[in-house]
Design an enzyme around this catalytic site. Structure first.
Site, PDB file in Angstrom:
ATOM      1  N   GLU A  73       0.837  -1.205   0.000  1.00 10.27           N
ATOM      2  CA  GLU A  73       0.000   0.000   0.000  1.00 10.27           C
ATOM      3  C   GLU A  73       0.872   1.256   0.000  1.00 10.27           C
ATOM      4  OE1 GLU A  73      -3.441   2.228   2.710  1.00 10.27           O
ATOM      5  OE2 GLU A  73      -2.130   0.719   3.604  1.00 10.27           O
ATOM      6  N   GLY A 195      -0.967   5.865   6.465  1.00 13.20           N
ATOM      7  CA  GLY A 195      -0.091   6.089   7.617  1.00 13.20           C
ATOM      8  C   GLY A 195       0.592   7.430   7.450  1.00 13.20           C
TER       9      GLY A 195
END
Length: 208
Positions: A73, A195
């Protein structure tokens, strides 16, 4: 949550939402960029999902399942950042060759040349790091720390380079009819999703 406290008690469930009682889509959220994505709030009020919809067939695997995909990702985000940076530089170079100020093209001013030289170099550095990570990923060896390095560095540079390129466009750069303005708004979220970049640095630091 299907079990005890902590990560071991979490499971992923696949929900077939068509006509499912308790599932509801909220309003479309207004973002500063990426208007083509209809980002919405989702509500799961007393929603029931069959046990057969447990992803992987074993309870308590959610954390592991999610963690296994995080490097990929973050690499995907880094790839998008690398390309977005390159496109911004290319568009700005083309503009600087056409736009004139004080009787000559912007690209003939030393400051413009130096800024674009720096931006082009940084775009190449980002691309080199991302290409390295792609090779590692294809070989099955991309670790979480290296993916985190690529994610934070590429997205930080994307925002930084696009900001500098927009400045060369002057007032036009603030108008959404110009691609550089839309790129500026869209790039900002790159440092947040997948994140935050602060989390990326924390993950890297843990491996030092």
């Amino acid at each position: 949550r299907t079990g005890e406290e902590g990560g071991k008690g979490l499971s992923l469930l696949v929900a077939e939402t068509d006509g499912l009682a308790g599932f509801e889509r909220g309003r479309v959220l207004e973002k500063i960029g990426m208007p083509g994505q209809d980002t919405r709030e989702l509500f799961f009020t007393d929603m029931r999902v069959p046990r057969a919809n447990l992803l992987g067939g074993e309870e308590g695997q959610a954390f592991v399942q999610l963690m296994e995909q995080l490097p990929q990702e973050r690499l995907i985000i880094a790839v998008a950042a690398a390309k977005g940076t390159e496109v911004a530089v290319q568009q700005t170079v083309e503009y600087a060759k056409e736009r004139k100020a004080f009787g000559r093209e912007l690209l003939k001013f030393q400051n413009t040349r130096f800024v674009l030289a720096e931006c082009a170099t940084e775009a190449r550095a980002v691309r080199t790091l991302v290409d390295h990570c792609i090779q590692q990923h294809l070989a099955g060896g991309l670790d979480a720390a290296t993916a985190s390095m690529a994610k934070w560095y590429a997205t930080d540079k994307q925002c930084e380079v696009i900001d500098r390129c927009l400045q060369i466009f002057g007032g036009y750069g603030y108008m959404l009819e110009y691609p550089i303005a839309r790129a500026y708004a869209a790039a900002r979220v790159q440092k947040i999703y997948g994140g935050t970049n602060e989390i990326m640095k924390e993950l890297i630091a843990r491996t030092l």
